[in-house]
Design a protein around this motif. Sequence first.
Motif, PDB file in Angstrom:
ATOM      1  N   SER A 165       5.915  11.596   7.820  1.00  0.00           N
ATOM      2  CA  SER A 165       5.125  12.764   8.249  1.00  0.00           C
ATOM      3  C   SER A 165       5.839  14.060   8.728  1.00  0.00           C
ATOM      4  CB  SER A 165       3.887  12.394   9.297  1.00  0.00           C
ATOM      5  OG  SER A 165       4.445  11.834  10.406  1.00  0.00           O
ATOM      6  N   LEU A 198       1.207   1.511   4.977  1.00  0.00           N
ATOM      7  CA  LEU A 198      -0.158   2.319   5.326  1.00  0.00           C
ATOM      8  C   LEU A 198      -0.322   2.879   6.863  1.00  0.00           C
ATOM      9  CD1 LEU A 198      -3.121   2.362   4.485  1.00  0.00           C
ATOM     10  CD2 LEU A 198      -3.502   0.357   5.774  1.00  0.00           C
ATOM     11  N   GLU A 199       0.453   2.559   7.737  1.00  0.00           N
ATOM     12  CA  GLU A 199       0.557   3.382   8.976  1.00  0.00           C
ATOM     13  C   GLU A 199       1.129   4.666   8.847  1.00  0.00           C
ATOM     14  OE1 GLU A 199      -0.811   2.431  11.745  1.00  0.00           O
ATOM     15  OE2 GLU A 199      -1.738   0.870  10.283  1.00  0.00           O
ATOM     16  N   ILE A 201       1.154   6.283   5.904  1.00  0.00           N
ATOM     17  CA  ILE A 201       0.286   7.241   5.105  1.00  0.00           C
ATOM     18  C   ILE A 201      -0.874   7.760   6.145  1.00  0.00           C
ATOM     19  CG2 ILE A 201      -1.622   6.705   3.455  1.00  0.00           C
ATOM     20  CD1 ILE A 201       0.162   4.552   1.955  1.00  0.00           C
ATOM     21  N   LYS A 202      -1.423   6.929   7.014  1.00  0.00           N
ATOM     22  CA  LYS A 202      -2.419   7.400   8.000  1.00  0.00           C
ATOM     23  C   LYS A 202      -1.877   8.817   8.596  1.00  0.00           C
ATOM     24  CE  LYS A 202      -4.771   3.140   8.760  1.00  0.00           C
ATOM     25  NZ  LYS A 202      -5.335   1.894   9.532  1.00  0.00           N
ATOM     26  N   ARG A 205      -2.388  11.568   6.513  1.00  0.00           N
ATOM     27  CA  ARG A 205      -3.587  12.021   6.041  1.00  0.00           C
ATOM     28  C   ARG A 205      -4.006  12.932   7.221  1.00  0.00           C
ATOM     29  NH1 ARG A 205      -7.519  13.109   2.752  1.00  0.00           N
ATOM     30  NH2 ARG A 205      -9.405  12.442   3.224  1.00  0.00           N
ATOM     31  N   LYS A 209      -5.362  16.570   6.499  1.00  0.00           N
ATOM     32  CA  LYS A 209      -6.558  16.647   6.835  1.00  0.00           C
ATOM     33  C   LYS A 209      -6.519  18.022   7.652  1.00  0.00           C
ATOM     34  CE  LYS A 209     -11.110  14.422   7.849  1.00  0.00           C
ATOM     35  NZ  LYS A 209     -11.517  13.122   8.207  1.00  0.00           N
ATOM     36  N   GLU A 235      -8.539  -0.071   1.681  1.00  0.00           N
ATOM     37  CA  GLU A 235      -7.999   0.404   2.871  1.00  0.00           C
ATOM     38  C   GLU A 235      -6.752   1.483   2.522  1.00  0.00           C
ATOM     39  OE1 GLU A 235      -6.559  -2.032   6.124  1.00  0.00           O
ATOM     40  OE2 GLU A 235      -8.039  -3.915   5.743  1.00  0.00           O
ATOM     41  N   TYR A 236      -6.374   1.504   1.337  1.00  0.00           N
ATOM     42  CA  TYR A 236      -5.472   2.540   0.904  1.00  0.00           C
ATOM     43  C   TYR A 236      -6.105   3.719   0.569  1.00  0.00           C
ATOM     44  CZ  TYR A 236      -1.228  -0.421   0.806  1.00  0.00           C
ATOM     45  OH  TYR A 236      -0.265  -1.450   1.184  1.00  0.00           O
ATOM     46  N   GLN A 239      -7.523   6.469   2.698  1.00  0.00           N
ATOM     47  CA  GLN A 239      -6.882   7.837   3.196  1.00  0.00           C
ATOM     48  C   GLN A 239      -6.770   8.972   2.157  1.00  0.00           C
ATOM     49  OE1 GLN A 239      -5.829   7.354   6.160  1.00  0.00           O
ATOM     50  NE2 GLN A 239      -6.802   5.147   6.237  1.00  0.00           N
TER      51      GLN A 239
END
Length: 391
Positions: A165, A198-199, A201-202, A205, A209, A235-236, A239
């Motif tokens: 990120s 995934l963490e 990716i969150k 996101r 957003k 779950e993916y 996001q």
Amino acid sequence: MKSNLSKFSNLLYKATVGSSTTLKQTYTRVGKAQIRQYYGSGKVAVTNGEEYLDLRSDTVTKPTEAMFKVMRNASVGDDVFGEDESIRNFERKVAQLSGHEAALFCTSGTLTNQLGLRTHLRDPPQSVLCDNRAHVYVYEAGGISFHSQAGVTPVVAKNGIHLTSEEILENLIDEDIHNAPTKVVSLENTCNGMIFPLEEIKKIRALTKERGIKLHLDGARLWNASVASNLPIYEYGAQFDSMSLCFSKGLGAPIGSVLVGNEKFIQKAKHFRKLFGGGWRQAGFLAAAGEYCLTEHLPLLSMDHQNASSLAGKLTEMGFDLVCPVHTNMVFFSSQSIGINMSDIIKELYDHKIRIMDYGKNRARVVFHHQIPQDAVEKITRVLERMVAKK
């Protein structure tokens, strides 16, 4: 082996709300006999009349006889008119699995990626931020600039695996009269077989957003990431604004990729698909093949991952270097450290009826899929051990 397959089979079943009894029975009967049925001889490539183990890509798989039977029983409606029942059922199922409202079945991952990006990018000047290795940037013939009139900001992942990120924030282009602002961030999972956590990716996101930027996923091999991470696809999916999910790679379908998003997004993407010349008519038999692969081949992906991990271990024991970590079904390795030209290795393997992909700079790619038998690792290892011993 049975426990690993059963574990993911149960996970997939739970992720599919409203699954039929038939599907439930299919997932719970996966075992050694069924694996042998699909792995078979593994001799899927024919060159000069001879059969080869083809590990260049997971796109080289051939339809099985059982798949052909399902394809022959598919509906034959006109998909441009929205009248093919096999396609409509398949799209509903993929949308459901991914946690999105709607889906669009297309010919290829390149098409679903470019449709997804084009549907987001309707107000130039604009740009897309992505990994510098991303398929949408490197291997889709400059489609972002051609189709979407958008620039691209390719970013190098400093950790060698995935963007962070922080890296994305540093490279976003703001709204300014001199710039083409970032309108879409496009991620890829897996990239060179490596999983995007995934963490992380969150976090990305939350960033996109907050700034009103769309988030797209090239999920050509997201199925592999899902199996290896023990996380359901939805779950993916939660996001992303859109995802491209391929069926002709690890899942083993002959053709096809699905774009998912909300209803309005998919309706517009369908309009663009027609503009691109991608509308098709009696394609229900291809949707039937894709649905068959969800049921029958998806639970087998963990075997591909185990084979890749096993080969990676053998390679390092012999002194080869791994180009990147092995998370799923891909192994990238270099022969530089042992002083043997990769071109000689590829030729020697070819002479033993094994095909791998030359990746340049004394590197090669090996990709496992459901038609490669477990003893392929042993066969490759024996050839390489002899070469190393002779050096």
